[in-house]
Motif scaffolding. Structure first.
Motif, PDB file in Angstrom:
ATOM      1  N   LEU A  60       1.106  31.938 -10.125  1.00  0.00           N
ATOM      2  CA  LEU A  60       2.351  31.878 -10.901  1.00  0.00           C
ATOM      3  C   LEU A  60       3.576  32.174 -10.040  1.00  0.00           C
ATOM      4  O   LEU A  60       4.665  31.683 -10.313  1.00  0.00           O
ATOM      5  CB  LEU A  60       2.286  32.868 -12.073  1.00  0.00           C
ATOM      6  N   ASN A  61       3.382  32.958  -8.991  1.00  0.00           N
ATOM      7  CA  ASN A  61       4.504  33.277  -8.089  1.00  0.00           C
ATOM      8  C   ASN A  61       4.743  32.206  -7.034  1.00  0.00           C
ATOM      9  O   ASN A  61       5.513  32.415  -6.094  1.00  0.00           O
ATOM     10  CB  ASN A  61       4.256  34.607  -7.357  1.00  0.00           C
ATOM     11  N   GLY A  62       4.007  31.105  -7.126  1.00  0.00           N
ATOM     12  CA  GLY A  62       4.231  30.007  -6.190  1.00  0.00           C
ATOM     13  C   GLY A  62       3.420  30.093  -4.909  1.00  0.00           C
ATOM     14  O   GLY A  62       3.680  29.372  -3.959  1.00  0.00           O
ATOM     15  N   ASN A  63       2.440  30.978  -4.880  1.00  0.00           N
ATOM     16  CA  ASN A  63       1.608  31.090  -3.674  1.00  0.00           C
ATOM     17  C   ASN A  63       0.225  30.472  -3.855  1.00  0.00           C
ATOM     18  O   ASN A  63      -0.724  30.843  -3.155  1.00  0.00           O
ATOM     19  CB  ASN A  63       1.465  32.558  -3.260  1.00  0.00           C
ATOM     20  N   GLY A  64       0.120  29.543  -4.786  1.00  0.00           N
ATOM     21  CA  GLY A  64      -1.181  28.934  -5.095  1.00  0.00           C
ATOM     22  C   GLY A  64      -1.815  28.206  -3.934  1.00  0.00           C
ATOM     23  O   GLY A  64      -3.043  28.054  -3.883  1.00  0.00           O
ATOM     24  N   ASP A  65      -1.001  27.745  -2.995  1.00  0.00           N
ATOM     25  CA  ASP A  65      -1.587  26.997  -1.878  1.00  0.00           C
ATOM     26  C   ASP A  65      -1.963  27.889  -0.694  1.00  0.00           C
ATOM     27  O   ASP A  65      -2.521  27.425   0.296  1.00  0.00           O
ATOM     28  CB  ASP A  65      -0.624  25.890  -1.412  1.00  0.00           C
ATOM     29  N   ALA A  66      -1.637  29.169  -0.800  1.00  0.00           N
ATOM     30  CA  ALA A  66      -2.046  30.099   0.273  1.00  0.00           C
ATOM     31  C   ALA A  66      -3.565  30.247   0.236  1.00  0.00           C
ATOM     32  O   ALA A  66      -4.184  30.133  -0.823  1.00  0.00           O
ATOM     33  CB  ALA A  66      -1.374  31.458   0.058  1.00  0.00           C
ATOM     34  N   ILE A  67      -4.146  30.484   1.413  1.00  0.00           N
ATOM     35  CA  ILE A  67      -5.613  30.641   1.471  1.00  0.00           C
ATOM     36  C   ILE A  67      -5.988  32.030   0.972  1.00  0.00           C
ATOM     37  O   ILE A  67      -5.497  33.035   1.484  1.00  0.00           O
ATOM     38  CB  ILE A  67      -6.140  30.474   2.921  1.00  0.00           C
ATOM     39  N   ALA A  68      -6.875  32.059  -0.005  1.00  0.00           N
ATOM     40  CA  ALA A  68      -7.346  33.338  -0.541  1.00  0.00           C
ATOM     41  C   ALA A  68      -8.607  33.787   0.199  1.00  0.00           C
ATOM     42  O   ALA A  68      -8.710  34.916   0.661  1.00  0.00           O
ATOM     43  CB  ALA A  68      -7.630  33.205  -2.031  1.00  0.00           C
ATOM     44  N   ILE A  69      -9.579  32.860   0.290  1.00  0.00           N
ATOM     45  CA  ILE A  69     -10.875  33.234   0.877  1.00  0.00           C
ATOM     46  C   ILE A  69     -11.263  32.255   1.973  1.00  0.00           C
ATOM     47  O   ILE A  69     -11.203  31.039   1.771  1.00  0.00           O
ATOM     48  CB  ILE A  69     -11.988  33.217  -0.211  1.00  0.00           C
ATOM     49  N   ILE A  70     -11.667  32.804   3.110  1.00  0.00           N
ATOM     50  CA  ILE A  70     -12.302  31.993   4.150  1.00  0.00           C
ATOM     51  C   ILE A  70     -13.739  32.474   4.220  1.00  0.00           C
ATOM     52  O   ILE A  70     -13.981  33.670   4.407  1.00  0.00           O
ATOM     53  CB  ILE A  70     -11.636  32.211   5.522  1.00  0.00           C
ATOM     54  N   TRP A  71     -14.667  31.563   4.027  1.00  0.00           N
ATOM     55  CA  TRP A  71     -16.080  31.942   4.144  1.00  0.00           C
ATOM     56  C   TRP A  71     -16.607  31.410   5.463  1.00  0.00           C
ATOM     57  O   TRP A  71     -16.437  30.225   5.769  1.00  0.00           O
ATOM     58  CB  TRP A  71     -16.885  31.359   2.975  1.00  0.00           C
TER      59      TRP A  71
END
Ligand code: AMP
Length: 699
Positions: A74-85
């Protein structure tokens, strides 16, 4: 001189907890704002005993998953990487943005709701280190349900105990785990055995099918479900679940921790956990948000994994690296560094035992230098955090040198001390102490200096003291029991799962409700640096002098030929107990017999005498490889070695010893037993000689 900013922040957290923690709470999204930060209360036990208690953020309602996932999208960071496996054991790598993570989590939460999971119910997770394990934790939390993650690979009886204790509605698992280079280990038999053993039966077992080894057949009639199929069907129907807020004091998860008897279920409360972790990841670990990468090489089965693989980096909106592998053997001792280089990791967190394993393979860093020596690929790394066990100065110094040469300017090795109960570090050095004052500050300051051998200073909200056995505070610099005053910081537990009596007995009773007992022994120096020297019950009493195993181990490992050491007390007719060392030598000195050569023993003995005092002289030293037993979370099982050595002093070499089910590799106990026998056959008779004769025999 003005106090360092870390000291100022700490002081303000204790002097005015209300303002301090309200400010931290404001950084999160609340479905209902708390009435206040902190409330002191009392609790009355069944037997009428009343003790002090406390609540964080009373009146507040919050969703941890919303704060970890939805908020960032919602803050506009949806395209940031959350998880790298990154999974060297399968050769697979995957990445998930926050948007993708939200999709996975809201769909899985929809599935779980449809499978009957409700707010307040427990779901047990028994999973390897794969992304779906994180989706499961977040999906359960999304429904306001409570997860209990059990280390994937624990035996059916350990699992059954935890099942009985937590009474889960469902189990979420996978078809197999992959233990380092050992290949896939099927979970089907383990889970089915555990369910058979447990008097409590969960309704459902939801199975993530892995290609490496499938769970076959999935028996629907027994409540077994194919995870991927359920998700697929939910996707086809657009089924999703919105975040369900819970009260601040509601449980987010249960984690079972070290104990000799029945598992002890530490309950983590939703409100304090979210606020405290969001604070600590920025303040102490220097991870502020999108663009920052955290790599915690632990397991989601341990508290370090819960906090710093999953919740804290996601609360911050940063990237977390989920690693399915081992420090060595997957494929070799360079794996951690490869990951740091590949993903430009800023903060790494692991246990000292992992570094010792690397040091055993690559003692002089030759292999490391061959690969990383000149290419400058590790410059992103700002800090290496170590916890889980005491880090001896030798290991801190070795890696400090390496960081200074290859990593970011000013990169530091930070020993930090904490427990399942505390949920976040009780002590350490803050990498971005400004974050305690100006929350969004990215400004880099010089952290407090590191003192190798110390686990830093108390963290905000933890009022740490050293007391004698009567609970009386000791002067700075004295060794004693480490305790904490009420309240603990917000991430910490306030009770055990459905067992307030045990909470009182285990933590408050020893000091009549005045202090919370940490079970650890150590000291605080004049500058406020805390040193954790051993568990209280690992203190060795030599001729009425009390020594910590940690201090003696530190002296032994200061010898350059010794890679690893465990010290225990063995009975001595004259002095009560004598310290006895089990050592593993650096690679280039094997093969080795159990009895060390005279020269090595003399050199080590000299170090102990110089650094601790002649009275702490070792009663003996055994050398060998693969003989120091550890738990699955990497903690040395000194108690097992102590029992074996004690039996040996009575010539009872084969006597059974109590081995906890959480042991990493039970064969190690037999290696230790054989080594002890070999040693005592040679030297044992001398142990019972008068001290003068023993001195002559140069034991
Ligand atoms: P656990 O609850 O399994 O994480 O174990 C917590 C215990 O691990 C603590 O009470 C300490 O005995 C030990 N421990 C954790 N971190 C450290 C550290 N940095 N130094 C010394 N002991 C530690």
């Amino acid at each position: 001189m003005a106090p360092h900013i870390q000291d100022q922040v700490y002081k303000s957290s204790l002097e005015d907890p209300e303002t301090f923690w309200n400010h931290q709470a404001d950084q999160l999204n609340w479905h209902k704002s708390p009435a206040k930060a902190f409330q002191k209360t009392t609790k009355t036990l069944k037997n009428g005993i009343t003790h002090d208690h406390w609540n964080w953020f009373p009146g507040g309602k919050i969703s941890t998953t919303y704060n970890c996932v939805d908020r960032h999208v919602l803050n506009g960071n949806g395209d940031a990487i959350a998880i790298i496996w990154d999974s060297p054991v399968t050769g697979l790598k995957e990445q998930y943005t926050y948007k993708q993570l939200l999709d996975e989590v809201e769909t899985l939460a929809g599935v779980l709701r449809e499978e009957g999971v409700k707010k307040g119910e427990v779901v047990l997770i028994y999973m390897p280190m794969i992304p779906s394990a994180l989706f499961a934790m977040l999906a359960i939390a999304r429904l306001g349900a409570i997860h209990a993650v059990v280390f994937g690979g624990f035996s059916p009886s350990s699992l059954a105990q935890r099942m009985e204790a937590s009474r889960p509605k469902a189990i979420m698992t996978a078809s197999c785990g992959i233990e380092g280079s050992k290949g896939p280990m099927g979970y089907k038999r383990l889970i089915e055995d555990a369910i058979k053993k447990s008097s409590f039966k969960p309704d459902k077992v939801i199975i993530w099918q892995r290609e490496q080894l499938r769970w076959d057949p999935v028996k629907k009639e027994d409540g077994e479900r194919n995870w991927q199929r359920l998700v697929k069907s939910a996707r086809n129907r657009g089924l999703k679940a919105a975040a369900v807020p819970v009260k601040s004091s509601d449980g987010l998860y249960i984690i079972y921790t070290r104990t000799t008897g029945l598992p002890k279920g530490v309950v983590r409360e939703a409100g304090g956990h979210a606020v405290g972790l969001n604070f600590s990841i920025k303040y102490m670990f220097g991870i502020h948000g999108p663009g920052d990468v955290m790599f915690t090489a632990s397991d989601i089965g341990w508290v370090v994994g819960h906090s710093y693989i999953v919740y804290a980096p996601l609360l911050a909106g940063a990237t977390t690296v989920l690693f399915e592998g081992k420090p060595v053997g997957t494929p070799d001792a360079s794996t951690f560094w490869r990951i740091i280089e590949e993903y430009k990791v800023n903060t790494m967190f692991t246990a000292p035992t992992a570094l010792r394993a690397i040091r055993r393979e690559d003692g002089d860093n030759d292999y490391f230098e061959q690969i990383f020596g000149n290419r400058g690929g590790l410059r992103s790394l700002r800090a290496l955090f170590l916890a889980g066990e005491r880090s001896e100065p030798a290991i801190v110094q070795m890696y400090q040198k390496l960081l200074a040469k290859h990593c970011a300017g000013g990169a530091v090795v930070i020993d930090n001390w904490w427990s399942s109960e505390s949920g976040s570090p009780i002590s350490g050095i803050a990498l971005s102490a400004e974050a305690g004052k100006d929350f969004n500050s990215k400004h880099r300051h010089a952290p407090l200096p590191i003192k190798p051998g110390s686990a830093g200073k108390a963290m905000p909200g933890f009022d740490v003291r050293v007391v004698d056995d009567d609970g009386k505070e000791l002067p700075l610099g004295s060794m004693g029991n480490i305790v904490m005053a009420i309240p603990l910081a917000p991430t910490a537990f306030t009770t055990l799962w459905e067992d307030e009596d045990r909470f009182y007995r285990g933590y408050l009773k020893r000091f009549n409700g005045k202090w919370i007992d940490t079970g650890d022994a150590g000291m605080i120096d004049e500058e406020g640096y805390i040193s954790i020297m051993s568990r209280s019950d690992d203190i060795i009493n030599v001729a009425a002098h009390r020594f910590s195993t940690g201090a003696i181990e530190q002296a032994v490992t200061s010898h350059p030929d010794i890679a690893e050491c465990a010290v225990v007390g063995i009975p001595d007719s004259l002095k009560g107990h004598l310290p006895f060392a089990f050592v593993t030598l650096s690679t280039h000195h094997h093969p080795h017999p159990a009895v060390p050569d005279e020269r090595l023993f003399r050199e080590v003995q000299k170090l102990v005498r110089e650094q601790i005092g002649p009275i702490a002289s070792l009663g003996g030293m055994i050398q060998g490889k693969g003989m120091i037993p550890k738990t699955r979370s990497g903690k040395t099982l000194r108690r097992v070695l102590r029992e074996l050595a004690e039996n040996a002093t009575h010539n009872e070499f084969e006597k059974a010893v109590q081995v906890p089910t959480t042991i990493e590799d039970a064969d190690v106990v037999e290696v230790a037993r054989a080594k002890i026998k070999e040693y005592f056959m040679h030297k044992g008779k001398d142990l019972h000689k008068a001290p003068e004769a023993r001195a002559k025999a140069k034991l």
